[in-house]
Design a protein around this motif. Structure first.
Motif: not given
Length: 189
Positions: A93-108
């Protein structure tokens, strides 16, 4: 859901004052991070190099870095182990914004390629060649066009392609990754 496996040992070698091979450290990895809270993957950062060829020091030090970084350093390498829990509805159910936040937590954050109609909400792409080895369990590699389920002992050579990992097995999957910095050729946009 299975519980995470016992943390593994990381044995680092070096040289003593006479140039003889010795063990510098024998312990679990120092840097471990759960991404996205309960139900998210756990990253065990094993080691990284800053250049190629890698400088080999007599007494190697723990590579210094601020937080988790998805890709290896420019012209460097990175080794990590990731434990992927079974994928639940919260991932689907992740949105594009949610996914970007997860990758931000991984530094990218820029690695995220999540978009409406994508085959998986955690699609991403980096300029790296990644060697992924399934140590325990199984996982599905999702690409723009196609997917493959890989099992214990299988190896994926990931050549800068847009992808996601989907654990549909109901059990934890543990993978080792060796990431090598790369650069896209002109034929790849």
């Amino acid at each position: 859901m299975d519980q995470p496996q016992k943390t593994f040992r990381r044995v680092v070698t070096g040289h003593d004052a006479e140039g003889k091979a010795i063990i510098i450290s024998d312990a679990p990895p120092v840097h471990t991070q759960l991404i996205g809270g309960p139900g998210g993957p756990t990253f065990f950062e094993v080691w990284h190099t800053l250049e190629a060829p890698a400088l080999i020091h007599a007494q190697p030090q723990e590579p210094d870095e601020n937080g988790l970084m998805l890709s290896p350093p420019k012209k460097g390498t990175r080794m990590r182990v990731i434990e992927f829990p079974p994928e639940g509805e919260e991932i689907r159910k992740l949105t594009g914004t949610d996914a970007a936040a997860k990758f931000s937590a991984m530094g990218d954050e820029k690695a995220s390629t999540s978009a409406a109609g994508a085959p998986h909400p955690l699609m991403h792409r980096t300029q790296t060649v990644d060697y992924g080895i399934v140590l325990e369990g199984e996982i599905t590699l999702v690409l723009d066009r196609g997917e493959a389920t890989i099992y214990t002992g299988d190896i994926v050579v990931q050549c800068g392609t847009n992808h996601a990992w989907a654990n549909r097995s109901g059990k934890i999957c543990r993978m080792a990754f060796i990431l090598v910095d790369g650069q896209f050729t002109d034929e790849i946009s």
